[in-house]
Design a protein around this motif. Structure first.
Motif, mmCIF file in Angstrom:
data_model
loop_
_atom_site.group_PDB
_atom_site.id
_atom_site.type_symbol
_atom_site.label_atom_id
_atom_site.label_comp_id
_atom_site.label_asym_id
_atom_site.label_seq_id
_atom_site.Cartn_x
_atom_site.Cartn_y
_atom_site.Cartn_z
ATOM 1 N N GLY A 57 0.472 -1.293 -0.344
ATOM 2 C CA GLY A 57 0.187 0.123 0.308
ATOM 3 C C GLY A 57 1.311 0.699 -0.292
ATOM 4 N N TYR A 58 2.108 1.386 0.424
ATOM 5 C CA TYR A 58 2.794 2.587 0.636
ATOM 6 C C TYR A 58 3.497 2.424 -0.351
ATOM 7 N N ILE A 59 4.300 1.488 -1.208
ATOM 8 C CA ILE A 59 4.791 2.083 -2.331
ATOM 9 C C ILE A 59 3.481 2.309 -3.936
ATOM 10 N N ASP A 60 2.375 2.104 -3.037
ATOM 11 C CA ASP A 60 1.797 2.247 -4.229
ATOM 12 C C ASP A 60 0.934 3.724 -3.792
ATOM 13 N N TYR A 61 0.727 4.115 -2.477
ATOM 14 C CA TYR A 61 0.448 5.326 -2.321
ATOM 15 C C TYR A 61 1.832 6.385 -3.489
ATOM 16 N N ILE A 62 3.129 5.517 -2.986
ATOM 17 C CA ILE A 62 4.432 6.975 -2.504
ATOM 18 C C ILE A 62 4.996 7.174 -4.176
ATOM 19 N N PHE A 63 4.767 6.027 -5.494
ATOM 20 C CA PHE A 63 5.672 6.114 -6.203
ATOM 21 C C PHE A 63 4.285 6.005 -7.530
ATOM 22 N N PHE A 64 2.821 5.030 -7.028
ATOM 23 C CA PHE A 64 1.962 4.753 -8.061
ATOM 24 C C PHE A 64 0.952 5.817 -8.247
ATOM 25 N N SER A 65 0.291 6.785 -6.402
ATOM 26 C CA SER A 65 -1.144 7.098 -6.898
ATOM 27 C C SER A 65 -1.567 6.229 -7.384
ATOM 28 N N LYS A 81 -2.330 3.429 -8.139
ATOM 29 C CA LYS A 81 -2.526 2.814 -9.090
ATOM 30 C C LYS A 81 -1.883 1.562 -10.244
ATOM 31 N N LEU A 82 -0.396 1.552 -9.674
ATOM 32 C CA LEU A 82 -0.108 -0.368 -9.932
ATOM 33 C C LEU A 82 -0.903 -1.563 -8.702
ATOM 34 N N SER A 83 -1.291 -1.632 -7.385
ATOM 35 C CA SER A 83 -2.295 -2.602 -7.591
ATOM 36 C C SER A 83 -3.900 -2.375 -8.163
ATOM 37 N N ARG A 84 -4.688 -1.696 -8.405
ATOM 38 C CA ARG A 84 -5.293 -1.172 -9.724
ATOM 39 C C ARG A 84 -5.066 -2.185 -11.228
ATOM 40 N N SER A 85 -3.695 -1.689 -11.336
ATOM 41 C CA SER A 85 -3.389 -2.871 -13.251
ATOM 42 C C SER A 85 -2.902 -3.819 -13.351
ATOM 43 N N TYR A 86 -2.906 -4.946 -11.774
ATOM 44 C CA TYR A 86 -2.205 -6.135 -12.127
ATOM 45 C C TYR A 86 -2.928 -7.045 -12.456
ATOM 46 N N PHE A 87 -4.253 -6.862 -13.156
ATOM 47 C CA PHE A 87 -4.675 -7.910 -14.091
ATOM 48 C C PHE A 87 -5.679 -7.287 -15.345
ATOM 49 N N GLU A 88 -4.597 -6.157 -15.648
ATOM 50 C CA GLU A 88 -5.064 -5.296 -16.526
ATOM 51 C C GLU A 88 -4.408 -5.640 -18.254
ATOM 52 N N LYS A 121 3.133 9.916 -18.270
ATOM 53 C CA LYS A 121 2.851 9.386 -18.872
ATOM 54 C C LYS A 121 4.330 7.940 -18.805
ATOM 55 N N ASN A 122 5.463 8.129 -18.733
ATOM 56 C CA ASN A 122 6.501 6.600 -18.502
ATOM 57 C C ASN A 122 6.239 6.440 -17.777
ATOM 58 N N VAL A 123 5.852 7.078 -16.066
ATOM 59 C CA VAL A 123 5.564 6.037 -15.298
ATOM 60 C C VAL A 123 4.190 5.324 -15.454
ATOM 61 N N ILE A 124 3.548 4.913 -16.201
ATOM 62 C CA ILE A 124 2.588 4.384 -16.538
ATOM 63 C C ILE A 124 3.321 3.150 -17.517
ATOM 64 N N ASN A 125 4.082 3.395 -17.434
ATOM 65 C CA ASN A 125 4.699 2.726 -18.839
ATOM 66 C C ASN A 125 6.168 1.758 -17.970
ATOM 67 N N LEU A 126 6.720 1.948 -16.747
ATOM 68 C CA LEU A 126 7.210 1.416 -15.919
ATOM 69 C C LEU A 126 5.916 0.654 -14.990
ATOM 70 N N ILE A 127 4.817 1.173 -14.298
ATOM 71 C CA ILE A 127 3.908 0.086 -13.805
ATOM 72 C C ILE A 127 3.497 -1.138 -14.671
ATOM 73 N N VAL A 150 10.923 13.769 -1.997
ATOM 74 C CA VAL A 150 11.817 13.814 -0.833
ATOM 75 C C VAL A 150 11.298 12.054 -0.089
ATOM 76 N N ASP A 151 9.847 11.759 -0.908
ATOM 77 C CA ASP A 151 9.320 10.478 -0.194
ATOM 78 C C ASP A 151 10.156 9.724 -0.673
ATOM 79 N N MET A 152 9.599 10.338 -1.847
ATOM 80 C CA MET A 152 10.381 9.525 -2.656
ATOM 81 C C MET A 152 11.860 8.870 -2.568
ATOM 82 N N MET A 153 12.793 9.353 -2.329
ATOM 83 C CA MET A 153 14.063 8.866 -2.517
ATOM 84 C C MET A 153 14.241 7.917 -1.205
ATOM 85 N N ASN A 154 13.357 8.964 0.341
ATOM 86 C CA ASN A 154 13.801 7.566 1.285
ATOM 87 C C ASN A 154 12.885 6.814 0.793
ATOM 88 N N LEU A 155 11.849 6.595 0.314
ATOM 89 C CA LEU A 155 11.611 5.389 0.189
ATOM 90 C C LEU A 155 13.039 4.565 -0.651
#
Length: 389
Positions: A156-164, A166-173, A184-190, A238-243
């Protein structure tokens, strides 16, 4: 079978057996059909815990009948008294079953996996010293990050910080849909990484995510830095770098060393500012960390921190020490009228940047540039007479 209601129709010609009189794709005997129906009835009606929040009350965990569930079932099907949403630590393998909704209730993913420990301890340290103003005392305090003690909380924390989220909702898409809140490129990284995250969080398999986590998190941070449009997004970086540092430490990929290096660079920079004898840069790490501090300082002066394009974009697209110096010099020349000619600290640091020579590459030192850019900027500290002395 992914579903109990497998039928043929004109839209599914590939299911028909063209070489036989009986064209149905699946044939089983009567006993197996009964067993199959019992299996799907069990999966359909098995209740799973969900948190329900009522108005003005703490969230309450209740068991509900949901189409979407993740179950870990013992290999021998001895399920008496076991919570199948959490049963990952058996004496032998377990059936992993993920159900959901397609045209009808169906099994989205199925596997036989080895037991794994879903209890972890991942501590996120405030390496970059993120601060906030206490509303009561008006004092600046250091941000405290949560300690994550299980894979579900970490997901949940990784999904929130890095992907808003979007990650957990995309597992089976099949194709991850664009989102206004994500570059846009973060979508590609997901799309590229969701399988690795899924296998880690749901099946306990760390091999794939461990092999990509360092490059993946850096690519995500750079994408956000390219598109950050206001100060709030820089605080998120900053949150992303610390994570990122915490994840590198968890996977034993140099997170401890990176944290130690950043802390030493902070001390070195303070020594340069407060000690007249400390007037040299010894390596590329020091150069790029100092370049990050100066880049943020100039960006704050020229107002680009609040513009649509990320203020760090032009710096992150450089390749070498020489390129970084050229961008800093050209940016300074353009906005030098906004920086006091009596700012001795700035001149001191800028001279160190100009006089440093090396063949060093940014791609090997991005962590240090970003740490310098996102850490507390020493050039904005109050300059008392004692400190100046």
């Amino acid at each position: 079978l992914h579903g109990i209601n497998i039928v043929t129709n004109p839209k599914k010609p590939s299911l028909e057996l063209k070489s036989m009189k009986c064209v149905v794709p699946i044939r089983i005997n009567f006993g197996d059909a009964l067993l199959l129906q019992k299996l799907y009835d069990f999966l359909y009606f098995y209740k799973v815990p969900r948190k329900i929040k009522k108005e003005n009350e703490e969230p309450e965990t209740v068991k509900v009948n949901s189409l979407f569930k993740t179950l870990y079932i013992p290999y021998d099907w001895n399920i008496e008294g076991k919570e199948l949403t959490e049963y990952t630590q058996s004496a032998g393998p377990v059936y992993y079953i993920r159900t959901g909704m397609g045209a009808s209730f169906s099994i989205l993913d199925y596997d036989v996996i080895m037991p794994f420990e879903d209890q972890i301890e991942l501590e996120i340290e405030n390496v970059l010293e993120k601060q906030y103003k206490d509303k009561t005392t008006e004092e600046l305090k250091f941000w405290e990050y949560p300690t994550l003690n299980n894979l579900k909380a970490l997901e949940g924390y990784i999904d929130y910080i890095f992907f808003s989220y979007k990650l957990s909702r995309s597992y089976f898409e099949d194709n991850v849909k664009a989102d206004a809140g994500l570059p846009k490129n973060v979508i590609n990284l997901i799309q590229l990484s969701k399988g690795a995250f899924y296998n880690w969080f749901k099946k306990g398999n760390e091999l794939e995510i461990r092999s990509i986590i360092s490059k993946l998190t850096m690519d995500i941070i750079c994408e956000y830095a390219d598109n950050a449009g206001d100060l709030e997004n820089y605080y998120r970086l900053v949150d992303m770098m610390n994570l990122r540092i915490a994840l590198l430490k968890y996977f034993d990929l140099g997170g401890d060393v990176l944290k130690k290096d950043i802390n030493e660079l902070k001390v070195k920079l303070e020594n340069i500012l407060y000690d007249s004898e400390e007037l040299s840069l010894d390596n590329d790490k020091e150069f790029f960390y100092l370049a990050g501090q100066l880049a943020y300082f100039i960006s704050a002066k020229d107002g680009s921190l609040n513009k649509k394009l990320g203020a760090s974009r032009k710096y992150l697209h450089t390749k070498t020490v020489s390129d970084m110096k050229d961008v800093l010099i050209s940016t300074y020349e353009k906005y030098s009228h906004k920086i006091s000619m009596y700012d001795i600290w700035f001149k001191k640091l800028f001279d160190l940047i100009i006089n440093y020579t090396s063949d060093g590459l940014l791609k090997k030192n991005k962590d240090f540039f970003l740490a310098g850019f996102l850490s507390e900027n020493l050039l904005f500290q109050p300059r008392t007479k004692e400190k100046a002395k």
